[in-house]
Design a protein around this motif. Sequence first.
Motif, PDB file in Angstrom:
ATOM      1  N   GLY A 139       0.828  -1.209   0.000  1.00  0.00           N
ATOM      2  CA  GLY A 139       0.000   0.000   0.000  1.00  0.00           C
ATOM      3  C   GLY A 139       0.854   1.248   0.000  1.00  0.00           C
ATOM      4  O   GLY A 139       2.052   1.199  -0.291  1.00  0.00           O
ATOM      5  N   GLU A 140       0.223   2.346   0.375  1.00  0.00           N
ATOM      6  CA  GLU A 140       0.889   3.651   0.273  1.00  0.00           C
ATOM      7  C   GLU A 140       1.584   4.032   1.586  1.00  0.00           C
ATOM      8  O   GLU A 140       2.788   4.227   1.629  1.00  0.00           O
ATOM      9  N   GLY A 141       0.784   4.103   2.627  1.00  0.00           N
ATOM     10  CA  GLY A 141       1.332   4.484   3.927  1.00  0.00           C
ATOM     11  C   GLY A 141       0.239   4.345   4.963  1.00  0.00           C
ATOM     12  O   GLY A 141      -0.936   4.330   4.619  1.00  0.00           O
ATOM     13  N   PRO A 142       0.622   4.219   6.229  1.00  0.00           N
ATOM     14  CA  PRO A 142      -0.381   4.021   7.280  1.00  0.00           C
ATOM     15  C   PRO A 142      -1.336   5.197   7.393  1.00  0.00           C
ATOM     16  O   PRO A 142      -0.951   6.345   7.151  1.00  0.00           O
ATOM     17  N   PRO A 152      -0.534  -2.717   9.386  1.00  0.00           N
ATOM     18  CA  PRO A 152      -1.005  -2.144   8.124  1.00  0.00           C
ATOM     19  C   PRO A 152      -2.445  -2.556   7.816  1.00  0.00           C
ATOM     20  O   PRO A 152      -2.881  -3.648   8.185  1.00  0.00           O
ATOM     21  N   PHE A 153      -3.146  -1.686   7.146  1.00  0.00           N
ATOM     22  CA  PHE A 153      -4.487  -1.974   6.628  1.00  0.00           C
ATOM     23  C   PHE A 153      -5.422  -2.585   7.675  1.00  0.00           C
ATOM     24  O   PHE A 153      -5.896  -3.708   7.531  1.00  0.00           O
ATOM     25  N   VAL A 154      -5.649  -1.829   8.745  1.00  0.00           N
ATOM     26  CA  VAL A 154      -6.599  -2.283   9.768  1.00  0.00           C
ATOM     27  C   VAL A 154      -7.812  -1.349   9.884  1.00  0.00           C
ATOM     28  O   VAL A 154      -8.709  -1.614  10.659  1.00  0.00           O
ATOM     29  N   CYS A 178       2.346  -4.630   3.465  1.00  0.00           N
ATOM     30  CA  CYS A 178       3.193  -3.537   3.936  1.00  0.00           C
ATOM     31  C   CYS A 178       2.930  -2.297   3.096  1.00  0.00           C
ATOM     32  O   CYS A 178       2.058  -2.302   2.222  1.00  0.00           O
ATOM     33  N   ASN A 179       3.672  -1.267   3.363  1.00  0.00           N
ATOM     34  CA  ASN A 179       3.460   0.017   2.694  1.00  0.00           C
ATOM     35  C   ASN A 179       4.770   0.590   2.178  1.00  0.00           C
ATOM     36  O   ASN A 179       5.847   0.185   2.618  1.00  0.00           O
ATOM     37  N   VAL A 180       4.631   1.586   1.307  1.00  0.00           N
ATOM     38  CA  VAL A 180       5.827   2.274   0.807  1.00  0.00           C
ATOM     39  C   VAL A 180       6.478   3.070   1.932  1.00  0.00           C
ATOM     40  O   VAL A 180       7.674   2.960   2.172  1.00  0.00           O
ATOM     41  N   TYR A 252      -6.281  -0.929  -8.188  1.00  0.00           N
ATOM     42  CA  TYR A 252      -6.715   0.237  -7.431  1.00  0.00           C
ATOM     43  C   TYR A 252      -6.603  -0.007  -5.930  1.00  0.00           C
ATOM     44  O   TYR A 252      -6.747  -1.138  -5.451  1.00  0.00           O
ATOM     45  N   HIS A 253      -6.384   1.076  -5.210  1.00  0.00           N
ATOM     46  CA  HIS A 253      -6.280   1.027  -3.757  1.00  0.00           C
ATOM     47  C   HIS A 253      -7.672   0.794  -3.164  1.00  0.00           C
ATOM     48  O   HIS A 253      -8.654   1.352  -3.653  1.00  0.00           O
ATOM     49  N   PRO A 254      -7.770  -0.019  -2.095  1.00  0.00           N
ATOM     50  CA  PRO A 254      -9.092  -0.235  -1.477  1.00  0.00           C
ATOM     51  C   PRO A 254      -9.787   1.070  -1.062  1.00  0.00           C
ATOM     52  O   PRO A 254     -11.017   1.150  -1.106  1.00  0.00           O
TER      53      PRO A 254
END
Length: 288
Positions: A139-142, A152-154, A178-180, A252-254
């Motif tokens: 993903g991108e970032g928290p 991540p992603f919660v 994880c994220n960038v 696409y991002h969620p």
Amino acid sequence: MTERLPEPLRKKIADRLAFYEDLGIRFFYRDRSPSPHEVLSSPASVSHSSVQEESTLPKPVRMPALQKTSPTMPPKLVPAPLPVAAGPSLFEATEKIVGDTLLRVREDLGECTRCKLHSTRRTIVFGDGNPKAELVFVGEGPGADEDAQGLPFVGRAGKLLTQMIEAMGLQRRDVYICNVVKCRPPENRQPDDDEVTTCSPFLFRQLDVIAPKVIVCLGAVAAKTLLQTNRGISQFRGQWLEFRGRKLLATYHPAYLLRNPNAKGEVWKDLQKVMAVLGLEVKKGKSA
Ligand code: URA
């Protein structure tokens, strides 16, 4: 005679070297060729530099051992990164580190203060899931929830990602997420270029260590970072691409899907392509 550098400059250089050390870069070349200023100001410069030709060949210079260096990491000859316009980017210069582990990447990241995001974050969100996963989501970032929980992603987008993973016939614990950037950008803004440049080498190391069969980039920031492109994600979404020899697909991002539920069908088609590569049963018509 060795001149002592002013203390602030010494500290800056030490910080910079520690940063490269974290990336696994331990050797630098000292450029002994005369600066343009020296060339222009010295009447003897032409013959001087040709006489010096042999000795001006760049010689590898071993960095002094830094405290964090692990004895398990064999020294490697890695060319120093050249100025951006002239040579390889840091991205290319960051080589795979023999014997690297997620634990070591996390240790090297430490209580990071390398970019400005550190001053507003609560928690570093390193990544979560199966360290031997065949599938990694980037993903991108928290966001706020991730910053609070350290995972991540919660948040809302994360719940949708979990549904997408389960629709693929997997559980979150089967994949790695994880994220960038590992720290939350304030107000959930996109990470700035300097933040991505500083943090992404840790992502590259995570991906090298996990060595998944497939990397799925969630959204433009992850795709642009791993593909080193400025093209819009819609131009390559759903296509098989490559990151360091591994299959990569961007979708696409969620969070985008929460705002544009009509795009869910396209994402589901993308995930079905991933399922086919991973040998997961593709069920027609099922989507998150
Ligand atoms: N969005 C992201 O890109 N990553 C997260 O971890 C949460 C939301």
